[in-house]
Design a protein around this motif. Structure first.
Motif, PDB file in Angstrom:
ATOM      1  N   GLY A 166       0.801  -1.208   0.000  1.00 58.50           N
ATOM      2  CA  GLY A 166       0.000   0.000   0.000  1.00 58.50           C
ATOM      3  C   GLY A 166       0.832   1.256   0.000  1.00 58.50           C
ATOM      4  O   GLY A 166       2.007   1.252   0.387  1.00 58.50           O
ATOM      5  N   ALA A 167       0.189   2.352  -0.439  1.00 61.73           N
ATOM      6  CA  ALA A 167       0.797   3.678  -0.423  1.00 61.73           C
ATOM      7  C   ALA A 167      -0.263   4.675  -0.008  1.00 61.73           C
ATOM      8  O   ALA A 167      -1.408   4.600  -0.473  1.00 61.73           O
ATOM      9  N   ILE A 168       0.100   5.608   0.874  1.00 61.13           N
ATOM     10  CA  ILE A 168      -0.846   6.619   1.345  1.00 61.13           C
ATOM     11  C   ILE A 168      -0.406   7.963   0.791  1.00 61.13           C
ATOM     12  O   ILE A 168       0.722   8.405   1.024  1.00 61.13           O
ATOM     13  N   THR A 169      -1.314   8.600   0.059  1.00 57.70           N
ATOM     14  CA  THR A 169      -1.040   9.914  -0.497  1.00 57.70           C
ATOM     15  C   THR A 169      -1.458  11.014   0.466  1.00 57.70           C
ATOM     16  O   THR A 169      -0.800  12.047   0.589  1.00 57.70           O
ATOM     17  N   ASP A 170      -2.564  10.788   1.166  1.00 58.89           N
ATOM     18  CA  ASP A 170      -3.094  11.829   2.049  1.00 58.89           C
ATOM     19  C   ASP A 170      -3.806  11.166   3.216  1.00 58.89           C
ATOM     20  O   ASP A 170      -4.408  10.107   3.066  1.00 58.89           O
ATOM     21  N   GLY A 185       0.823   6.867   7.685  1.00 60.87           N
ATOM     22  CA  GLY A 185       0.381   8.196   7.298  1.00 60.87           C
ATOM     23  C   GLY A 185       0.788   8.575   5.894  1.00 60.87           C
ATOM     24  O   GLY A 185       1.293   7.747   5.111  1.00 60.87           O
ATOM     25  N   ALA A 186       0.566   9.842   5.560  1.00 59.77           N
ATOM     26  CA  ALA A 186       0.826  10.348   4.220  1.00 59.77           C
ATOM     27  C   ALA A 186       2.274  10.107   3.811  1.00 59.77           C
ATOM     28  O   ALA A 186       3.198  10.230   4.608  1.00 59.77           O
ATOM     29  N   ASN A 187       2.451   9.735   2.521  1.00 58.98           N
ATOM     30  CA  ASN A 187       3.762   9.501   1.916  1.00 58.98           C
ATOM     31  C   ASN A 187       4.499   8.329   2.544  1.00 58.98           C
ATOM     32  O   ASN A 187       5.728   8.259   2.493  1.00 58.98           O
ATOM     33  N   GLN A 188       3.744   7.404   3.136  1.00 62.31           N
ATOM     34  CA  GLN A 188       4.339   6.180   3.644  1.00 62.31           C
ATOM     35  C   GLN A 188       3.873   4.991   2.799  1.00 62.31           C
ATOM     36  O   GLN A 188       2.815   5.028   2.171  1.00 62.31           O
TER      37      GLN A 188
END
Length: 695
Positions: A166-170, A185-188
């Protein structure tokens, strides 16, 4: 404010238990269908195109070089990549933010990216995406998921490990499986390789997280897109995801039909819907997916040291100090509540190198756990626990050969105080444990524990009987994870750590009988062991094998699924008996028994009643206990045990009795409890058993 997400067994990710049933409720529509996009509904396969309706319960399947985007009625957008299987497991939205609104989705294979809508922003506990390895929950988030099954390649061309990436943008998401809840969280970026594996944070995105939009390229720009449509869910028209001009009302179904409306009152060109494009994640210089950061301090994490050791004991009251030779140390840390629970079973040589001292210590449940402080990526914990503050949880301080008691009589002793302290950084916990007794003896030692994945998601409770030779009390115990082993039918076959504490292992000649089960209430199963051959270490630390002849031993047990994340949002819940097993000379009085749990303050209150039919003694025990936030367990002595009528051959009117148990299921759908009241093995005048409770 964290998303109160509940872990499910991912092998059954689509069998989401709920009290609602919405059937074929409309969930939204297809915005884009490029290539081979199919909706599977009630066994029928529907070729999707722009405007095709999607319903709760639909499965969307994409072929090679295909893409699709769905607009759900709460204004969430889901973009699907080639060779994806995605299901709208359960969906209900009225536009009123009313109770019961929910969006439960499932990514079975392939990849998706989503911009969550109103349900995900407002009703955090009613949104999640299940994958074969984890459950993803959010707090208003833009994120992407890929489920790899021998089809994902690293930058160097090697096959990536299977699992969820997975990737979190926001925003932030929670990733929950059998190891507990973990927050990113974001950018992780993260990966989860199995339902029992700890989610790992990645130092960068693996290349396969990016969708190259092959379907759109295949269609050469001629994407099948619906005509303009009003904003879903009854929201006001305007900008943002899913908003469109009011000039045209989209047809529904396959090409529309009777009752569909097409309005073209405006000659102004209709702007296309706002479309989520899966190109947000940068892929320059992506390291291998196997390059991992240290685990973030979030969710519930376990640290463990087990096996033979040679740890020096320090600060003894009478040097020279001994050595810790065998350990089973488990530290469970709930980083959401910032509380820790320690189970410390260990053996040390005495100060002369002679007899072995045995310690079975733990954090009393009623403490609410050991306080944890997190700062700068490191956690510290520290607490001093006094036995006088926990008169009904003395077992948390139990030891043999300590506190001035002797070995020859096999009489357990108790520490009077324990101090637990240490630090946690990355995948290691440095623990220092010290203890002392008012009757003599003190010491301390330090050890390093390593982060460990849970071996299972099981809890159990059982009554450990006394040695018929040495006597003593019957005692109820609860355990979880490493302390529980079951067979394929979830019958208990081994209980306890095997390091001194009360332990029971089923023997080849033991009759292991299942008395009942409750799959809907946390997969509870209960029964008993009878006959000979079982190896037992009772409360007095003796060891014996249940005899194959003479009076039959009866060991009641109950097992079930436990979770590391029982949310406080459950509030106060009352449970009633559903099924039970008790000693053949006893009857269980279900109408006079109940259990109440306060999940906000993590307290349980219980009343149990049973009758010894041989002596005509009816026992009623009442008690309270705390609830562990890392294993859903509870245990304590009864604060009151009454016996009526209890004649000269009966048990005393006051005195012995205890209960131990666990909450079962991701939402505490049930509870399993073992209990004993009155009497000892020699007289047989008491009662004992195991009870399954339901909400």
């Amino acid at each position: 404010m964290r998303a109160l997400l509940l872990p499910f067994l991912m092998g059954a990710a689509l069998a989401i238990g709920t009290s609602f049933s919405y059937g074929a409720e409309r969930a939204g529509r297809v915005l884009i269908a490029a290539g081979e996009v199919t909706i599977v509904r009630d066994g029928q396969r529907i070729a999707a195109q722009g405007g095709t309706e999607v319903q709760s319960g639909d499965t969307v399947e994409l072929g090679a070089a295909s893409n699709a985007q769905l607009l759900l009625t709460d204004n969430s957008i889901v973009a699907l990549r080639p060779q994806t299987t995605f299901r709208i497991a359960e969906y209900h939205y009225t536009g009123k933010s009313a109770p019961g609104e929910r969006s439960f989705l499932a990514l079975l294979k392939g990849g998706m990216r989503t911009l969550t809508g109103i349900i995900g922003h407002i009703r955090h506990d009613e949104y999640h995406v299940s994958t074969p390895t984890a459950t993803i929950g959010i707090r208003g988030t833009n994120y992407a998921l890929v489920q790899c099954d021998n089809n994902c390649r690293n930058a160097d061309g090697t096959l990536a490990a299977n699992g969820t990436y997975g990737a979190i943008t926001d925003g932030r998401i929670s990733v929950t499986n059998q190891t507990g809840e973990h927050v990113f969280g974001a950018n992780q970026f993260f990966s989860v390789q199995s339902p029992t594996a700890l989610p790992k944070q990645l130092i960068g995105p693996p290349p396969f997280l990016q969708d190259t939009l092959q379907g759109r390229g295949r269609a050469k720009g001629a994407v099948a897109q619906a005509p303009g449509a009003p904003k879903e869910g009854g929201a006001q028209a305007g900008g943002g995801a899913g908003s469109e001009s009011a000039g045209t009302v989209a047809q529904t179904g396959l090409g529309g039909g009777t009752g569909d409306t097409s309005v073209t009152s405006s000659t102004t060109s209709v702007p296309p819907p706002t479309v989520l494009v899966q190109t947000v994640i940068p892929t320059t210089s992506s390291p291998s997916v196997n390059t991992l950061l240290q685990t973030t301090l979030s969710g519930t994490v376990f640290y463990r040291l087990a096996g033979s050791t040679s740890i020096p004991v320090a600060s003894c009251s009478s040097p020279p100090c001994g050595t810790i030779t065998l350990t089973d140390l488990t530290l469970g840390v709930d980083f959401t509540a910032n509380r820790a629970y320690l189970k410390a079973d260990f053996v040390s040589l005495d100060q002369t190198g002679g007899s072995a001292n045995i310690f079975n210590l733990g954090t009393p449940f009623s403490t609410g756990g050991i306080p944890v402080t997190v700062s700068g990526g490191q956690a510290t914990f520290n607490a001093t626990i006094d036995r006088t503050s926990f008169p009904y949880e003395r077992g948390a301080f139990r030891c043999l050969g300590c506190a001035g008691n002797n070995f020859s009589g096999l009489v357990p002793g108790f520490l009077d105080t324990m101090t637990v302290s240490g630090t946690i950084s990355g995948t290691q916990a440095n623990l220092t444990l010290s203890g002392s007794s008012a009757t003599g003896g003190s010491g301390s030692f330090s050890a390093t524990l390593t982060q460990a994945a849970l071996p299972n998601a099981l809890g159990a409770a059982m009554v450990i009987p006394a040695n018929p030779t040495t006597g003593g009390p019957f005692v109820a115990f609860s355990g979880a994870y490493w302390a529980v082993q079951v067979d394929s039918s979830q019958r208990l076959i081994a209980f306890g750590s095997g390091v001194g504490e009360p332990t029971a292992v089923v023997g080849s000649s033991t009759i292991n009988t299942t008395s009942g089960s409750a799959p809907s209430y946390g997969n509870l199963v209960w029964g008993n062991w009878t006959g000979g051959g079982a190896t037992v270490v009772p409360f007095d630390y003796s060891t014996y094998t249940t005899p194959t002849s003479g009076p039959s031993h009866y060991l009641p047990w109950i097992t079930g699924d436990v979770t590391t994340t029982l949310p406080a949002s459950l509030g106060t819940v009352t449970f009633m008996p559903y099924g039970w097993t008790v000693n053949p000379s006893s009857t269980f009085n279900s109408g006079a028994s109940s259990l109440t749990a306060d999940f906000v303050n993590r307290q349980v209150s219980i009343t149990l009643s049973a009758t010894n039919t041989t002596y005509g003694n009816t026992f009623v025990g009442t008690g309270t206990s705390g609830i562990s936030s890392v294993s859903s367990r509870f245990s304590a002595g009864f604060s009151s045990v009454t016996c009526n009528p209890c004649g000269s051959t009966g048990s005393p009117t006051s005195g012995f009795g205890n209960f131990a148990g666990f909450f079962a299921g991701p939402n505490a759908e049930g509870a399993g409890v073992a209990f004993v009241m009155g009497g000892v093995a020699a007289t047989g005048t008491g009662v004992d058993g195991a009870v399954a409770f339901k909400r």
